[in-house]
Write an enzyme that holds these catalytic residues in place. Structure first.
Site, PDB file in Angstrom:
ATOM      1  N   LYS A   1     -47.771 -15.752 -13.746  1.00 12.76           N
ATOM      2  CA  LYS A   1     -46.866 -17.176 -13.859  1.00 12.76           C
ATOM      3  C   LYS A   1     -45.958 -17.259 -12.911  1.00 12.76           C
ATOM      4  O   LYS A   1     -45.207 -15.697 -13.203  1.00 12.76           O
ATOM      5  CB  LYS A   1     -46.666 -17.746 -15.092  1.00 12.76           C
ATOM      6  CG  LYS A   1     -45.338 -18.699 -15.557  1.00 12.76           C
ATOM      7  CD  LYS A   1     -46.254 -20.127 -15.700  1.00 12.76           C
ATOM      8  CE  LYS A   1     -45.980 -20.979 -15.206  1.00 12.76           C
ATOM      9  NZ  LYS A   1     -45.553 -21.620 -13.511  1.00 12.76           N
TER      10      LYS A   1
ATOM     11  N   GLN B   1     -41.267 -10.656 -12.505  1.00  9.35           N
ATOM     12  CA  GLN B   1     -41.740 -11.659 -12.535  1.00  9.35           C
ATOM     13  C   GLN B   1     -42.527 -10.867 -14.232  1.00  9.35           C
ATOM     14  O   GLN B   1     -42.507 -11.316 -15.255  1.00  9.35           O
ATOM     15  CB  GLN B   1     -41.807 -12.323 -11.832  1.00  9.35           C
ATOM     16  CG  GLN B   1     -42.374 -13.803 -13.053  1.00  9.35           C
ATOM     17  CD  GLN B   1     -41.640 -14.712 -12.785  1.00  9.35           C
ATOM     18  OE1 GLN B   1     -40.768 -15.112 -11.085  1.00  9.35           O
ATOM     19  NE2 GLN B   1     -41.299 -15.643 -13.654  1.00  9.35           N
TER      20      GLN B   1
ATOM     21  N   LYS C   1     -39.568  -9.617 -16.762  1.00  3.88           N
ATOM     22  CA  LYS C   1     -38.793 -11.250 -17.306  1.00  3.88           C
ATOM     23  C   LYS C   1     -39.811 -11.970 -17.983  1.00  3.88           C
ATOM     24  O   LYS C   1     -39.312 -12.440 -19.109  1.00  3.88           O
ATOM     25  CB  LYS C   1     -38.814 -12.526 -15.843  1.00  3.88           C
ATOM     26  CG  LYS C   1     -37.525 -13.485 -16.326  1.00  3.88           C
ATOM     27  CD  LYS C   1     -37.763 -14.638 -15.048  1.00  3.88           C
ATOM     28  CE  LYS C   1     -37.307 -13.906 -14.068  1.00  3.88           C
ATOM     29  NZ  LYS C   1     -37.724 -15.304 -12.924  1.00  3.88           N
TER      30      LYS C   1
ATOM     31  N   LYS D   1     -46.266 -14.966  -8.012  1.00  4.08           N
ATOM     32  CA  LYS D   1     -45.275 -14.785  -7.098  1.00  4.08           C
ATOM     33  C   LYS D   1     -45.634 -15.915  -6.312  1.00  4.08           C
ATOM     34  O   LYS D   1     -46.619 -15.115  -5.182  1.00  4.08           O
ATOM     35  CB  LYS D   1     -44.634 -14.260  -6.908  1.00  4.08           C
ATOM     36  CG  LYS D   1     -42.788 -14.822  -6.615  1.00  4.08           C
ATOM     37  CD  LYS D   1     -41.830 -15.878  -7.606  1.00  4.08           C
ATOM     38  CE  LYS D   1     -40.908 -15.934  -7.055  1.00  4.08           C
ATOM     39  NZ  LYS D   1     -40.009 -16.855  -8.777  1.00  4.08           N
TER      40      LYS D   1
ATOM     41  N   GLY E   1     -41.493 -24.079  -8.989  1.00  2.83           N
ATOM     42  CA  GLY E   1     -40.991 -24.302  -8.516  1.00  2.83           C
ATOM     43  C   GLY E   1     -39.863 -22.728  -8.358  1.00  2.83           C
ATOM     44  O   GLY E   1     -40.079 -21.758  -8.794  1.00  2.83           O
ATOM     45  N   ASP E   2     -39.147 -22.611  -6.873  1.00  2.00           N
ATOM     46  CA  ASP E   2     -38.173 -21.567  -6.379  1.00  2.00           C
ATOM     47  C   ASP E   2     -37.392 -22.576  -5.099  1.00  2.00           C
ATOM     48  O   ASP E   2     -37.433 -23.196  -5.173  1.00  2.00           O
ATOM     49  CB  ASP E   2     -39.291 -20.341  -6.202  1.00  2.00           C
ATOM     50  CG  ASP E   2     -37.734 -19.076  -6.348  1.00  2.00           C
ATOM     51  OD1 ASP E   2     -37.719 -18.633  -7.656  1.00  2.00           O
ATOM     52  OD2 ASP E   2     -37.765 -18.669  -5.356  1.00  2.00           O
TER      53      ASP E   2
ATOM     54  N   THR F   1     -33.550 -23.350 -15.754  1.00  4.69           N
ATOM     55  CA  THR F   1     -32.430 -21.560 -15.428  1.00  4.69           C
ATOM     56  C   THR F   1     -31.586 -22.259 -16.266  1.00  4.69           C
ATOM     57  O   THR F   1     -30.476 -21.079 -16.872  1.00  4.69           O
ATOM     58  CB  THR F   1     -33.770 -21.305 -13.881  1.00  4.69           C
ATOM     59  OG1 THR F   1     -34.659 -22.127 -14.526  1.00  4.69           O
ATOM     60  CG2 THR F   1     -33.336 -20.667 -13.589  1.00  4.69           C
TER      61      THR F   1
ATOM     62  N   SER G   1     -41.314 -23.250 -18.308  1.00  2.00           N
ATOM     63  CA  SER G   1     -42.424 -23.452 -17.485  1.00  2.00           C
ATOM     64  C   SER G   1     -44.111 -23.661 -18.928  1.00  2.00           C
ATOM     65  O   SER G   1     -44.666 -23.964 -18.474  1.00  2.00           O
ATOM     66  CB  SER G   1     -42.190 -22.788 -16.853  1.00  2.00           C
ATOM     67  OG  SER G   1     -42.044 -23.468 -15.283  1.00  2.00           O
TER      68      SER G   1
HETATM   69  P1  NDP Z   1     -32.321 -23.948  -4.716  1.00  2.00           P
HETATM   70  O1  NDP Z   1     -33.292 -24.323  -2.948  1.00  2.00           O
HETATM   71  O2  NDP Z   1     -32.718 -24.967  -5.556  1.00  2.00           O
HETATM   72  O3  NDP Z   1     -31.099 -23.900  -4.108  1.00  2.00           O
HETATM   73  C1  NDP Z   1     -31.404 -22.641  -3.916  1.00  2.00           C
HETATM   74  C2  NDP Z   1     -29.590 -22.368  -3.299  1.00  2.00           C
HETATM   75  O4  NDP Z   1     -28.564 -21.398  -2.717  1.00  2.00           O
HETATM   76  C3  NDP Z   1     -28.953 -23.581  -2.368  1.00  2.00           C
HETATM   77  O5  NDP Z   1     -27.523 -23.879  -2.585  1.00  2.00           O
HETATM   78  C4  NDP Z   1     -29.203 -22.479  -1.140  1.00  2.00           C
HETATM   79  O6  NDP Z   1     -28.330 -22.961   0.164  1.00  2.00           O
HETATM   80  C5  NDP Z   1     -28.607 -21.178  -1.547  1.00  2.00           C
HETATM   81  N1  NDP Z   1     -29.784 -20.020  -0.985  1.00  2.00           N
HETATM   82  C6  NDP Z   1     -31.178 -20.456  -0.407  1.00  2.00           C
HETATM   83  N2  NDP Z   1     -30.900 -19.114  -0.121  1.00  2.00           N
HETATM   84  C7  NDP Z   1     -30.046 -18.530   0.892  1.00  2.00           C
HETATM   85  C8  NDP Z   1     -29.680 -17.263   1.474  1.00  2.00           C
HETATM   86  N3  NDP Z   1     -30.348 -16.657   2.144  1.00  2.00           N
HETATM   87  N4  NDP Z   1     -28.276 -16.992   1.315  1.00  2.00           N
HETATM   88  C9  NDP Z   1     -27.439 -18.459   0.620  1.00  2.00           C
HETATM   89  N5  NDP Z   1     -27.632 -18.907   0.032  1.00  2.00           N
HETATM   90  C10 NDP Z   1     -28.649 -19.123  -0.412  1.00  2.00           C
HETATM   91  O7  NDP Z   1     -33.392 -22.790  -5.395  1.00  2.00           O
HETATM   92  P2  NDP Z   1     -32.801 -22.489  -7.034  1.00  2.00           P
HETATM   93  O8  NDP Z   1     -32.099 -23.391  -6.908  1.00  2.00           O
HETATM   94  O9  NDP Z   1     -34.270 -22.789  -7.802  1.00  2.00           O
HETATM   95  O10 NDP Z   1     -32.715 -21.175  -7.238  1.00  2.00           O
HETATM   96  C11 NDP Z   1     -31.839 -19.674  -7.040  1.00  2.00           C
HETATM   97  C12 NDP Z   1     -31.754 -18.398  -7.576  1.00  2.00           C
HETATM   98  O11 NDP Z   1     -32.476 -19.078  -8.622  1.00  2.00           O
HETATM   99  C13 NDP Z   1     -33.408 -17.552  -6.522  1.00  2.00           C
HETATM  100  O12 NDP Z   1     -32.842 -16.613  -6.940  1.00  2.00           O
HETATM  101  C14 NDP Z   1     -34.722 -18.046  -8.118  1.00  2.00           C
HETATM  102  O13 NDP Z   1     -35.408 -17.306  -7.490  1.00  2.00           O
HETATM  103  C15 NDP Z   1     -33.776 -18.167  -8.931  1.00  2.00           C
HETATM  104  N6  NDP Z   1     -34.778 -18.168  -9.914  1.00  2.00           N
HETATM  105  C16 NDP Z   1     -34.954 -20.082 -10.250  1.00  2.00           C
HETATM  106  C17 NDP Z   1     -35.504 -20.612 -11.041  1.00  2.00           C
HETATM  107  C18 NDP Z   1     -35.896 -22.124 -11.215  1.00  2.00           C
HETATM  108  O14 NDP Z   1     -36.275 -22.279 -12.205  1.00  2.00           O
HETATM  109  N7  NDP Z   1     -35.746 -22.980 -10.052  1.00  2.00           N
HETATM  110  C19 NDP Z   1     -36.212 -19.498 -12.272  1.00  2.00           C
HETATM  111  C20 NDP Z   1     -35.036 -18.521 -12.446  1.00  2.00           C
HETATM  112  C21 NDP Z   1     -34.527 -18.059 -10.846  1.00  2.00           C
HETATM  113  P3  NDP Z   1     -29.235 -23.709   1.363  1.00  2.00           P
HETATM  114  O15 NDP Z   1     -29.292 -24.971   0.631  1.00  2.00           O
HETATM  115  O16 NDP Z   1     -27.895 -24.308   2.439  1.00  2.00           O
HETATM  116  O17 NDP Z   1     -30.427 -22.977   1.821  1.00  2.00           O
HETATM  117  O1  2IT Z   2     -38.188 -17.130 -10.602  1.00  2.78           O
HETATM  118  C1  2IT Z   2     -38.541 -17.302 -11.661  1.00  2.78           C
HETATM  119  O2  2IT Z   2     -38.716 -17.262 -12.878  1.00  2.78           O
HETATM  120  C2  2IT Z   2     -38.596 -18.921 -11.445  1.00  2.78           C
HETATM  121  N1  2IT Z   2     -38.638 -18.919 -10.225  1.00  2.78           N
HETATM  122  C3  2IT Z   2     -39.512 -20.062 -11.875  1.00  2.78           C
HETATM  123  C4  2IT Z   2     -41.057 -19.940 -12.411  1.00  2.78           C
HETATM  124  C5  2IT Z   2     -42.231 -20.619 -13.140  1.00  2.78           C
HETATM  125  O3  2IT Z   2     -43.346 -20.450 -13.252  1.00  2.78           O
HETATM  126  O4  2IT Z   2     -41.191 -21.389 -13.915  1.00  2.78           O
END
Ligand code: NDP
Ligand code: 2IT
Length: 444
Positions: A90, A111, A114, A126, A165-166, A209, A376
């Protein structure tokens, strides 16, 4: 040499070209030392750490698609199935130009621990691609997602591996991927999470999240005799995690004064306007300059700078390695009390140590952002029983899971005489369940 040091050396020699993976392994194994030393002989004989740091399998594949000009484009797709000792693989799918084998591998490794911390039966995986959804039309995104899923569908399934998603993968991308999976396999199953509500998604998954991050932060504050009320919070990122973290922090009475994207950041002393941020990022898919143009109180700055703003709580919610030692020093100098990671591995190892040594309460991503994957898993449960739960039901389960995670990692740290070391507590508690399951299942 200790067993941990021996394995670390071997992992470094074997994966020298994957710095993010090495960073993640080093952080985990170093902090597992007390737990490993208590069973060193047995774990060494079982090669437990060698097995834990070697993925079950990795897929890397070509993703060809046609852009709006009729030009064929080629990206590289990835899926890593790291460990399924406690449940089906997952983990999310990252779509970002920086994606490579090492980044997917570090994310898959994180992961495992976590997912174990959630208390739910999910293993670690992943995936993703070096595709950049930015500036692409909906048709181009669909073409990419269909081609990506045409190959990925060979390796996943509701009981084997369930992506989500991520970064760069949101509701739109999951929809196109789900449609293609169904068309190829002819099966309607919960093979992805983060689905739309009209086709098997769960309420609260979008918010999970960010909300989960605030539930664990609130519990941390509560257990130190503090509350969220009236606190100043700085958040990085402006995506899924950052937006819903901001929303929940405000509902709890805190003031969030920053957000950022890959080109710049916003300082808004009156508090981030979440409705406006959602409009700019979720609807228009635009840059943060649009937020500043629409809001008088907001300042826009190019580059990085979120951690320079005085705050009580800092929540990095963008990406890996975005909070460095100099940022940590600035946070400490400004009186920051707590740092909780919404992103995966946003804080470098030296910055983490500096924060911990200077009395900042620090909860790493494996615990703090587990609310997304936990919800999830709740989506998977609902799909299995072909029912859907109310918002309140899912939200209260999420909250309970996050509160439990806080106490699990707090207790684990205390058991090893390291009260307040939540990084160690999370790694040990996450490891214990996976290690036991691996040992009980024999050499596989
Ligand atoms: P999104 O794509 O929705 O948003 C990512 C944000 O971070 C955007 O504002 C983006 O800016 C910025 N960003 C991404 N890459 C960079 C970079 N290299 N330098 C600077 N800014 C950056 O992603 P999420 O919000 O889903 O994910 C954010 C973090 O949380 C990640 O580390 C992800 O792995 C983690 N995460 C996500 C989960 C989820 O359920 N979605 C669960 C657990 C963890 P821009 O648009 O300009 O690229
Ligand atoms: O980093 C993470 O835990 C995620 N992007 C969510 C993974 C999931 O299966 O919901």
């Amino acid at each position: 040499m200790s067993y941990v040091d021996e394995v670390l050396e071997r992992v470094k020699a074997k994966n020298a070209s994957e710095p993010e993976f090495l960073q993640a392994v080093e952080e985990v194994l170093e902090s597992l030392k007390p737990a490993i030393e208590a069973n060193e002989e047995k774990y060494r004989k079982e090669a437990l750490l060698e097995r834990l740091t070697e993925p079950d399998r990795q897929f890397k594949f070509r993703v060809p698609w046609v852009d709006d000009k009729g030009q064929v484009q080629v990206n590289t797709g990835y899926r890593i199935q790291f460990n399924n000792a406690i449940g089906p693989y997952k983990g999310g799918l990252r779509l970002h130009p920086s994606v490579n084998t090492g980044i997917i591998k570090f994310l898959g490794f994180e992961q495992i621990f976590k997912n174990s911390l959630t208390g739910l039966p999910i293993g670690g995986g992943k995936g993703g691609a070096d595709f950049d959804p930015k500036g692409k039309s909906d048709r181009e995104v669909m073409a990419f997602c269909q081609s990506f899923m045409t190959e990925l569908s060979k390796y996943i399934g509701a009981d084997t591996d369930v992506p989500a998603g991520d970064i760069g993968t949101g509701a739109r991308e999951i929809g196109y991927m789900f449609g293609q999976y169904k068309k190829i396999k002819g099966v309607y199953e919960g093979v992805l999470t983060g689905k739309g509500l009209s086709y098997g998604g769960s309420l609260v998954r979008t918010e999970a999240t960010g909300y989960g991050l605030l539930y664990i932060t609130e519990e941390l504050m509560k257990c130190h005799g503090e509350s969220m009320e009236g606190k100043t919070v700085v958040i990085s990122g402006a995506g899924n995690v950052a937006i819903y973290a901001t929303q929940k922090a405000q509902q709890m009475g805190a003031k969030v004064v920053t957000c950022s994207d890959s080109t710049g950041w916003i300082y808004d002393p009156e508090g981030i306007d979440v409705a406006l941020l959602k409009e700019v990022k979720e609807v228009k898919r635009a840059r943060l300059t649009e937020y500043a143009n629409a809001r008088k109180s907001a300042e826009y700055h190019e580059g990085r700078g979120v951690w320079s703003v005085k705050c009580d709580i800092a929540l990095p919610c963008a990406t890996q390695n975005e909070l460095f030692i100099d940022d940590a020093k600035q946070l400490v100098a400004n009186g920051c009390k707590a740092v909780c990671e919404g992103a995966n591995m946003p804080t470098t190892i030296d910055a983490t140590k500096y924060l911990q040594e200077n009395g900042v309460w620090f909860i790493g991503g494996k615990a703090a952002n587990a609310g997304g994957v936990a919800t999830s898993a709740l989506e998977m449960s609902q799909n299995s029983e072909r029912l859907s739960w109310t918002f309140e039901e899912v939200d209260s389960k999420l909250k309970q899971i996050m509160v439990n995670i806080y106490h699990t990692i707090d207790d684990a740290a205390k058991r090893y005489g390291q009260e307040g070391n939540y990084v160690m507590g999370a790694n040990i508690a996450g490891f214990e369940k996976v290690a036991e399951a691996m040992l009980l299942q024999g050499v596989v």
